[in-house]
Scaffold this motif. Sequence first.
Motif, PDB file in Angstrom:
ATOM      1  N   LEU A 232       0.737  -1.304   0.130  1.00  0.00           N
ATOM      2  CA  LEU A 232       0.092   0.116  -0.152  1.00  0.00           C
ATOM      3  C   LEU A 232       0.792   1.355  -0.210  1.00  0.00           C
ATOM      4  O   LEU A 232       1.849   1.522   0.745  1.00  0.00           O
ATOM      5  CB  LEU A 232      -0.948  -0.022   1.405  1.00  0.00           C
TER       6      LEU A 232
ATOM      7  N   ASN B 294      -0.467   5.452   2.942  1.00  0.00           N
ATOM      8  CA  ASN B 294      -1.618   5.012   3.603  1.00  0.00           C
ATOM      9  C   ASN B 294      -1.275   5.660   5.068  1.00  0.00           C
ATOM     10  O   ASN B 294      -1.975   5.127   6.194  1.00  0.00           O
ATOM     11  CB  ASN B 294      -1.554   3.560   3.941  1.00  0.00           C
TER      12      ASN B 294
ATOM     13  N   PRO C 276      -7.764   2.812  -1.188  1.00  0.00           N
ATOM     14  CA  PRO C 276      -6.381   2.446  -1.011  1.00  0.00           C
ATOM     15  C   PRO C 276      -5.591   2.328  -2.367  1.00  0.00           C
ATOM     16  O   PRO C 276      -5.949   1.990  -3.471  1.00  0.00           O
ATOM     17  CB  PRO C 276      -6.461   0.880  -0.653  1.00  0.00           C
TER      18      PRO C 276
ATOM     19  N   ILE D 238      -8.364  -3.102   4.718  1.00  0.00           N
ATOM     20  CA  ILE D 238      -7.425  -3.433   3.647  1.00  0.00           C
ATOM     21  C   ILE D 238      -7.665  -4.911   3.104  1.00  0.00           C
ATOM     22  O   ILE D 238      -7.818  -4.999   1.821  1.00  0.00           O
ATOM     23  CB  ILE D 238      -6.008  -3.270   4.088  1.00  0.00           C
TER      24      ILE D 238
ATOM     25  N   THR E   4       1.594  -2.734   4.833  1.00  0.00           N
ATOM     26  CA  THR E   4       0.434  -1.755   4.775  1.00  0.00           C
ATOM     27  C   THR E   4       0.667  -0.388   4.652  1.00  0.00           C
ATOM     28  O   THR E   4      -0.090   0.472   5.007  1.00  0.00           O
ATOM     29  CB  THR E   4      -0.187  -2.112   6.456  1.00  0.00           C
ATOM     30  N   GLY E   5       1.797  -0.039   4.465  1.00  0.00           N
ATOM     31  CA  GLY E   5       2.466   1.299   4.278  1.00  0.00           C
ATOM     32  C   GLY E   5       3.416   1.780   5.028  1.00  0.00           C
ATOM     33  O   GLY E   5       3.498   1.146   6.391  1.00  0.00           O
TER      34      GLY E   5
END
Length: 298
Positions: free
Chosen positions: A90, A93, A115, A243, A261-262
């Motif tokens: 990602l 985020n 996203p 997500i 997840t960023g």
Amino acid sequence: MYFATYLEDGKEKVGILTNDSNKIIALTSILGDNTPKTLVDFIADCNEETLNKVKGFIENNEESIEEAVGLDTVKICAPIPQPKRNVICLGLNYKDHVEESKRTLGKQIQMPEAPVYFGKMASDIIGPMDDVNSHAGITTEIDYEVELAVIIGKEGINIPINEVEDYIFGYSILNDLSARDLQKKHAQWIKGKSLDTFTAMGPYIVHKSQLPMPVHLNLSCKVNDEIRQNSNTNNLIFDIPYIISNLSKGMTLKAGDIIATGTPAGVGMGFNPPKYLKSGDVVTCSIEKIGELVNKIK
């Protein structure tokens, strides 16, 4: 439960840390010779009965596990050295990272309404204390990104938000190393994100039972002695349940999939002037309750 892939006497093994986190024991010593040979295969085959057997063995034999060996006698590798599919990442985020990217890259960067997904080719993931190839002559703008990685535990599609935790196996640390000059040159991110050794992961996969939802963890990145990134996963724009549920809409997630997840603000390109990595730099990515992932730029 902290699961790891490691080398002992040159042989790759899958193991679990003892409760004092000082030793590791091969899963074959607990589950027998039919234990899957890789951690990603163990995750795919794992069920509640298997997990309870592993957990019970560790808890009931803590003082007398003859097969356990000290962590200082083995080489800890990336927990999933050869993933079966690309790492799913990602971008943008964390709000503060969006703002620093906007300052650096201009008005085309906006707060995402959905996203921002991209793939990172990582057929060989490096682990703790492994060197990052600086690829001299190819890039001069190597950057770091500390990220919480989610490891999928079972296959699923169209997963409801309230069932997401059932599909997670655990969590790890991922450094999404990036060649910023290649990202800008090619407009898309896959080339700049996918140079050899540009995905680092580890040291362990922490089972989800250790980190129940909601997952709020401090994370940071240090280059040499300077803290560059310092945030908490509660600052994610799109949280983990969203997500996973959103990704799975019409797209099957498989056991062993890695989802990064960023990253928060503080990346090298966000400074003025930029602080890109150079040969000899040591990068330490840390996430609360998981550990540290340390790599040196070669």
